[in-house]
Design an enzyme around this catalytic site. Structure first.
Site, PDB file in Angstrom:
ATOM      1  CB  CYS A 254      -6.934  -0.214   4.658  1.00  0.00           C
ATOM      2  SG  CYS A 254      -5.206  -0.749   4.786  1.00  0.00           S
TER       3      CYS A 254
ATOM      4  CB  CYS B 211      -2.498   2.052   5.775  1.00  0.00           C
ATOM      5  SG  CYS B 211      -1.976   1.068   4.353  1.00  0.00           S
TER       6      CYS B 211
ATOM      7  CG  HIS C  45      -1.899  -1.065   1.278  1.00  0.00           C
ATOM      8  ND1 HIS C  45      -3.142  -0.888   1.832  1.00  0.00           N
ATOM      9  CD2 HIS C  45      -1.860  -2.357   0.849  1.00  0.00           C
ATOM     10  CE1 HIS C  45      -3.827  -2.017   1.751  1.00  0.00           C
ATOM     11  NE2 HIS C  45      -3.063  -2.924   1.151  1.00  0.00           N
TER      12      HIS C  45
ATOM     13  CD  GLU D   9      -2.281   4.382   2.640  1.00  0.00           C
ATOM     14  OE1 GLU D   9      -1.899   3.666   1.677  1.00  0.00           O
ATOM     15  OE2 GLU D   9      -3.460   4.437   3.019  1.00  0.00           O
TER      16      GLU D   9
END
Length: 142
Positions: A74, A77, A44, A46
């Site tokens: 999410c 993260c 991801h 992040e």
């Protein structure tokens, strides 16, 4: 957020869900990334930015950092953001399915983290939603 949108566009161009993220300290971009989830389940934007930022500043505590991300983080993260003690989070579009800031879960207010973070949301929201909508329109046509 405009720089995070550039990273989202790069992810889009690679066939990745277009989420972009940048880490900023004192008006200087420390790191940037778009999603790389097709090659790495933790890829991801992040997570990549958090790892890179910690390496650049040489510390796991990121309390002087602002994270800009095009989509509400999410649970994975947002947990990492809280554990890294990021000072500020700014995000564009809400994620009613997996959003862990306000939409689905409210991890910033979970006392287990022992950290308080400043949050701003809805920044360039329509632009952030637009790139996601375009991506999923193309994906549905395949």
């Amino acid at each position: 957020m405009a720089e995070a949108l550039k990273e989202a566009q790069k992810a889009f161009n690679k066939g990745e869900v277009p989420v972009g993220c940048v880490a900023v300290e004192s008006d200087t971009i420390i790191s940037r990334a778009g999603n790389l989830r097709e090659k790495d389940p933790t890829g991801h934007a992040e997570m990549i930015v958090l790892r890179d930022t910690g390496a650049v500043i040489g510390n796991r505590v990121l309390d002087g950092i602002t994270i800009y991300v095009t989509l509400e983080p999410c649970p994975m993260c947002m947990s990492a953001i809280m554990i890294a003690r990021v000072g500020r989070l700014v995000f564009g579009a809400s994620d009613p399915k997996l959003g862990a800031v306000y939409s689905r879960w409210n991890l910033p207010n979970d006392p287990s983290f022992g950290h308080s973070i400043r949050i701003a949301s809805g920044i360039l929201e329509s632009e952030c939603m637009d790139i996601l909508n375009r991506f999923f329109e193309v994906a549905r046509k395949r």
